[in-house]
Design a protein around this motif. Sequence first.
Motif, short mmCIF file in Angstrom:
data_model
loop_
_atom_site.label_atom_id
_atom_site.label_comp_id
_atom_site.label_asym_id
_atom_site.label_seq_id
_atom_site.Cartn_x
_atom_site.Cartn_y
_atom_site.Cartn_z
N ALA A 1 1.33 -1.06 -0.31
CA ALA A 1 0.08 -0.26 -0.21
C ALA A 1 0.85 1.25 0.00
O ALA A 1 1.92 1.45 0.02
N PRO A 2 0.37 2.80 -0.59
CA PRO A 2 1.46 3.43 0.00
C PRO A 2 1.97 3.87 1.10
O PRO A 2 1.46 3.58 2.26
N GLY A 3 3.01 3.40 1.19
CA GLY A 3 4.30 3.08 2.04
C GLY A 3 4.49 1.98 2.88
O GLY A 3 4.85 3.06 4.02
N TRP A 4 3.92 1.24 2.30
CA TRP A 4 4.08 0.04 3.47
C TRP A 4 3.77 -1.11 2.23
O TRP A 4 3.51 -0.94 1.32
N PHE A 5 4.99 -1.96 2.98
CA PHE A 5 4.76 -3.28 2.14
C PHE A 5 5.39 -3.91 2.82
O PHE A 5 6.13 -4.33 4.15
N ARG A 6 4.95 -5.25 3.24
CA ARG A 6 5.56 -6.64 3.98
C ARG A 6 5.16 -8.27 2.61
O ARG A 6 4.21 -8.08 2.08
N SER A 7 5.57 -9.13 2.95
CA SER A 7 5.24 -10.40 2.72
C SER A 7 5.24 -11.29 3.88
O SER A 7 5.55 -11.08 4.59
N TYR A 8 4.08 -12.28 3.09
CA TYR A 8 3.36 -13.39 4.49
C TYR A 8 4.33 -14.33 4.25
O TYR A 8 3.56 -15.16 2.59
N GLU A 9 4.81 -16.06 4.79
CA GLU A 9 4.83 -17.21 4.18
C GLU A 9 3.34 -17.30 4.16
O GLU A 9 1.96 -17.49 4.67
N ASP A 10 3.23 -17.46 2.89
CA ASP A 10 1.75 -18.20 2.22
C ASP A 10 0.99 -19.30 3.09
O ASP A 10 2.07 -20.22 3.63
N GLY A 11 -0.03 -19.63 3.45
CA GLY A 11 -0.31 -19.86 4.12
C GLY A 11 -1.60 -20.10 5.26
O GLY A 11 -1.94 -18.76 5.38
N ARG B 1 -0.23 0.59 11.68
CA ARG B 1 0.04 1.49 10.17
C ARG B 1 -0.24 2.28 11.26
O ARG B 1 0.18 3.47 11.43
N GLY B 2 -1.64 2.97 11.71
CA GLY B 2 -1.72 4.10 12.20
C GLY B 2 -2.66 5.49 11.12
O GLY B 2 -3.35 6.44 11.93
N THR B 3 -2.69 4.62 9.86
CA THR B 3 -2.59 6.12 9.27
C THR B 3 -3.61 5.23 8.10
O THR B 3 -4.22 6.07 7.11
N ALA B 4 -4.08 3.59 8.52
CA ALA B 4 -4.88 3.42 7.25
C ALA B 4 -6.75 3.68 7.68
O ALA B 4 -6.91 3.72 6.26
N ALA B 5 -7.08 4.33 8.52
CA ALA B 5 -8.21 5.29 8.27
C ALA B 5 -7.82 6.43 7.69
O ALA B 5 -8.61 6.78 6.04
N ALA B 6 -6.75 6.92 7.06
CA ALA B 6 -6.41 8.32 6.60
C ALA B 6 -6.43 7.59 4.98
O ALA B 6 -6.65 8.80 4.21
N ASP B 7 -6.10 6.29 5.21
CA ASP B 7 -6.77 6.22 3.46
C ASP B 7 -7.84 5.58 3.21
O ASP B 7 -7.64 5.25 1.56
N ALA B 8 -9.06 5.85 3.82
CA ALA B 8 -10.31 4.89 2.73
C ALA B 8 -10.65 6.24 1.75
O ALA B 8 -10.43 7.72 2.75
#
Length: 81
Positions: A49-59, A73-80
């Motif tokens: 997402a803008p300014g944010w990246f993660r990878s997770y082991e699939d499963g 993140r604390g900023t998710a609501a601002a992105d809505a």
Amino acid sequence: MKHIPFAALPPAERLAVIAALQRSGLAAARVCVSKLHPDGAPPQAMVSAPGWFRSYEDGEGWIAAMERDLAGRGTAAADAP
């Protein structure tokens, strides 16, 4: 390596991702989700997402982990919308 775009994920998994994004207050249109199945390595779910990246082991559990990370993140609501 095999790349699997969001649209090619199983329907139940797509719906679970969208629901997690909604609960996090992040507009799904602002997030990119895909999976990578690299040769000889564990499959990964990639989320950005803008300014944010993660990878997770699939499963089992990667969507819940994504939701916890987005909540932090604390900023998710601002992105809505």
